[in-house]
Scaffold this motif. Structure first.
Motif, short mmCIF file in Angstrom:
data_model
loop_
_atom_site.label_atom_id
_atom_site.label_comp_id
_atom_site.label_asym_id
_atom_site.label_seq_id
_atom_site.Cartn_x
_atom_site.Cartn_y
_atom_site.Cartn_z
N GLU A 1 -1.68 6.14 0.67
CA GLU A 1 -2.37 7.42 0.89
C GLU A 1 -2.51 8.19 -0.42
OE1 GLU A 1 -0.41 9.17 4.31
OE2 GLU A 1 -1.16 7.55 5.57
N ASN B 1 4.16 1.21 -0.11
CA ASN B 1 4.00 1.30 1.35
C ASN B 1 2.84 2.26 1.69
OD1 ASN B 1 5.02 3.79 0.80
ND2 ASN B 1 6.89 3.56 2.01
N GLN B 2 2.76 2.66 2.96
CA GLN B 2 1.63 3.49 3.41
C GLN B 2 1.57 4.83 2.67
OE1 GLN B 2 -0.96 2.75 4.99
NE2 GLN B 2 -1.83 4.79 5.31
N THR B 3 2.75 5.42 2.39
CA THR B 3 2.77 6.70 1.65
C THR B 3 2.10 6.51 0.29
OG1 THR B 3 4.90 7.08 2.70
CG2 THR B 3 4.32 8.56 0.89
#
Ligand SMILES: [Fe+2]
Ligand SMILES: [Fe+2]
Length: 264
Positions: A254, A249-251
């Motif tokens: 990043e 996911n986005q975590t």
């Protein structure tokens, strides 16, 4: 693209590998069956278009191709379909009807060159029969693999795919542990519906392939695997009950971006 290589006397591999951040590489293979009526199986990725066409021409003059067999209409299989059909004016496009109709929303598929196949149906390519076989796992309803009765090879589309630590030419060059982990992860990620299937029903689907007993597996996403069919089927046996793969996911993105920046 990696260097094309011959996997059997009449079958050439057009291999590529796609990096999966934090996990390894996904092989992306197309194949040329040097049948009396030569067949290209899938057409690589668009991002490597020039290299793919060059690799193809190093194996066969596209003018000599008589068939392009599309296992399904996902982008990693249709990347160069238009260029190939242009370069191969004598080739017919063998695919499931839904794949052709879906592609027709993006580009004008020459319908007079198309040959529609359902699982169980065959075409003769001069010196052998190619039979459409829907594999037990697929990420697209148009999927048809190929059983080649001369080479006794099964072109399994996305089935038997695996994320592997580094690109290699042969499935034997991947350790058993890496193969097991990479294949189960890929299968769960690519066919997440498998976790809704009863183990017994899934076993029946695997059994159909066991009975065909192909000597060689040519997956789009695994290095060629000789004499490993029973072992690979066994590996997937418990898949429905395994822990579902969770996509990053986005975590995670990043973290990947931070590492890329940090690592230079
Ligand atoms: Fe796919
Ligand atoms: Fe694929």
């Amino acid at each position: 693209m990696d260097k094309p290589h011959q996997a059997m006397s009449d079958i050439e591999v057009l291999p590529a590998h796609f990096p999966i951040p934090g996990m390894g590489f996904l092989p992306v293979n197309a194949f040329v069956i040097k049948a009396r009526e030569p067949v290209l199986v899938d057409t690589g990725t668009g991002i490597e278009s020039e290299k793919f066409m060059k690799a193809l021409k190093s194996i066969i003059d596209p003018q000599d191709l008589r068939w392009v067999w599309l296992t399904h209409d996902d982008a990693d299989h249709t990347g160069n379909i238009q260029k190939v059909l242009e370069a191969a004016p004598s080739a017919r496009l063998a695919a499931n009807s839904l794949a052709v109709l879906r592609m027709s929303t993006a580009w004008p598929v020459p319908m007079h060159r198309v040959y529609w196949l359902n699982s169980g149906e065959s075409i003769s390519v001069g010196d052998r029969k190619l039979t459409a076989v829907r594999p037990p796992l697929f990420d697209n309803p148009t999927t048809i693999g190929i059983y080649d009765n001369k080479s006794e090879a099964f072109f399994s589309a996305d089935f038997f795919g695996a994320i592997i630590p580094s690109p290699v030419q042969n499935a034997d060059d991947v350790t058993q542990a890496d193969l097991s982990e990479g294949m189960v992860s890929w299968a769960s990620a690519d066919s997440p519906w498998v976790h809704m299937v009863e183990t017994g029903k899934f076993s029946q689907a695997l059994e159909k392939i066991r009975q065909i007993a192909p000597k060689m597996i040519f997956s789009a996403h695994l290095p060629p695997a000789r004499g490993k069919t029973a072992q690979l089927l066994e590996l997937l046996e418990t898949l429905p009950a395994s822990t579902p793969f969770v996509t990053p996911n986005q975590t995670a993105l990043e973290q990947i971006l931070a590492q890329t920046r940090g690592g230079g």
